[in-house]
Motif scaffolding. Sequence first.
Motif, PDB file in Angstrom:
ATOM      1  N   ALA A 153      67.693  30.516  51.571  1.00  9.72           N
ATOM      2  CA  ALA A 153      66.604  29.352  51.437  1.00  9.72           C
ATOM      3  C   ALA A 153      67.282  28.059  52.462  1.00  9.72           C
ATOM      4  N   SER A 154      66.598  26.999  52.835  1.00 15.60           N
ATOM      5  CA  SER A 154      67.136  26.232  53.610  1.00 15.60           C
ATOM      6  C   SER A 154      66.507  24.747  53.232  1.00 15.60           C
ATOM      7  N   PHE A 155      66.986  23.545  53.909  1.00 14.65           N
ATOM      8  CA  PHE A 155      66.446  22.437  53.704  1.00 14.65           C
ATOM      9  C   PHE A 155      65.731  22.299  55.057  1.00 14.65           C
ATOM     10  N   PRO A 156      64.299  21.921  54.993  1.00  9.12           N
ATOM     11  CA  PRO A 156      63.304  21.962  56.253  1.00  9.12           C
ATOM     12  C   PRO A 156      64.042  21.060  57.503  1.00  9.12           C
TER      13      PRO A 156
END
Lengths: 268, 309
Positions: free
Chosen positions: A60-63
Amino acid sequence: MMRKKTSSIYQWIKIYFHGMKTSLASRMAYRGDFFMSMIIMMVVELFGPLVTLLIYHNGASFPGWERHEVLLLQGTFLLSRGIAFPFFMGMVWNTIRRVQEGTYDLLLIKPRSILQMSIITAFDSEDLGKLIGGLLLFFYALKSVPALPLVNWGVFLLLFVFSLITMFAFGLFMTGLGIVWVGNYRIYEIFISTMDFGLYPRSIFTKVFQSIITWVIPISLLGSFPASALLGKEMTGVFGAMACSIGFLLLGLWFFHRMARNYTSAGG
Amino acid sequence: MGVNYLDNRAKIYASSDFGDEPFHSLLREETTVQAVSETPVHKKAKPVFRAVIQATYKENFAFRSNMAVSLIVQPIYFLVQYFIWRAVFQVHDTVSGFTFQTMLYYFAVSSLLGFLNWDDTDGTLQRLVQNGKFITFQLRPIHHLYYAFFQKVGHRILAFWIEMVPIIGFYLLFGIKPIPAMPLWAIISVALSFILAFLINHTIGTMAFWLVKTDGIRRAVLVFKDICSGIFVPLTLFPGGIQKVLFFLPFQFISYVPARVFMGSYELAGFTLSIPAIVGLQALMVLITYLLNRLVWFFGIKRFTGVGA
């Protein structure tokens, strides 16, 4: 006039170093515990980005933010905290303890300003571990960033100074609260939890929260803006945040002195 | 001298809330004969555990604003978590088997467990040893372990009203209802986690018999415990190898296991266990930790001199 001012700053620094020496000497009575505490502080700081690492580990990631960019932001934040905590943030704890014991009077009768005395007698040597931890994380994250233009460094340093100003303002508010809210050591928790907003990219928050952490309580100056400056990312609202930081400091100074006037000397 | 001592004690106890019945009776005996005839002299004293719970509750009630700080702090922490995971789940439907809603539910439950399980037994014991006041516990008719446990019970009962109930209300605003999938197993699991957290803290506090000042080691264990118990993130988010280590440590039983029991399923390091099985393991871990605590205490107490430092 100028000479008098220089002499006053020199005196201030001299007394501050004296306070540092005394604090270190008394902490050395339990040096085993001191070194362990310092190492723990350092390790604890390195766990700051744990959630970030786990998020990116799980795909996952921070946009809009790469892993190393978020780490750089958090490294900046921890570096700012690493300077603030050992060198001036101890005034909060120092004040709460003295007010509770009723020994705050001892600072009031000294021939220096009460704010100055609160800082000088509050050097927290074991929090130097936070500084080391912050430095380690900052330089680790920096390794993954391509060479940066000098101008980015310049803007970063300027914003980093503002992040320290914001930290100091926070300290003033907490210290002021500590004078009237007798014996409540959990004031720190309010401060630390609020600062958590600064540990992540500003873009993950809603527009309303972004406005609050930029123009009301300039938390975004603690990590998000300096890291964005270094990485060359957009910094909408940075001038507003800088102005807000100055306002926050002035308000903090007013609040501290206002609360100091309410000191009752009764303990608690 | 003996009479004076008793008299003074009687006055102290009569003016306090401790309710030591024999001394109350002694005072009444002094006042009027009529009173003596109406009041039984040998009234049974309160059980020690009740007295300790009540005294701790009353003592901390005076500092309830300290506790109420959680009503500011916890919503802020939760909001930060909310925004982090909202951003993450904008581009992903699930992360390590968690959806956005189950992730929020997990954080809500684990934070409530954090409130319920919190205690400062380690710090209190360390301070008692450091200043030598621990010696009074050698004279009391109750072991420090049980005394400290009942103190925790009294303290946490107060925390339930002041911290937990309003925060449950806050979570309801986000549509999170911390209702367990299997209520009976959840109650057992929460009770076991309460005891386990206490036993671990008490064992750490016992280190003071060797080190006198234990701030460093306590802080280290606190961080390690919080990370390994799943307070910050669900343990299934950790890499596989670390999950295997975490599975065999006692810390998952403090927060991760009861939170998963609330959710009605358990999984860690590739092990999927039924709820009764994991709660059984939790009970076994409580027993092991209790025996370890007794062992450490046995060796530690021999080092106590009562001098203080």
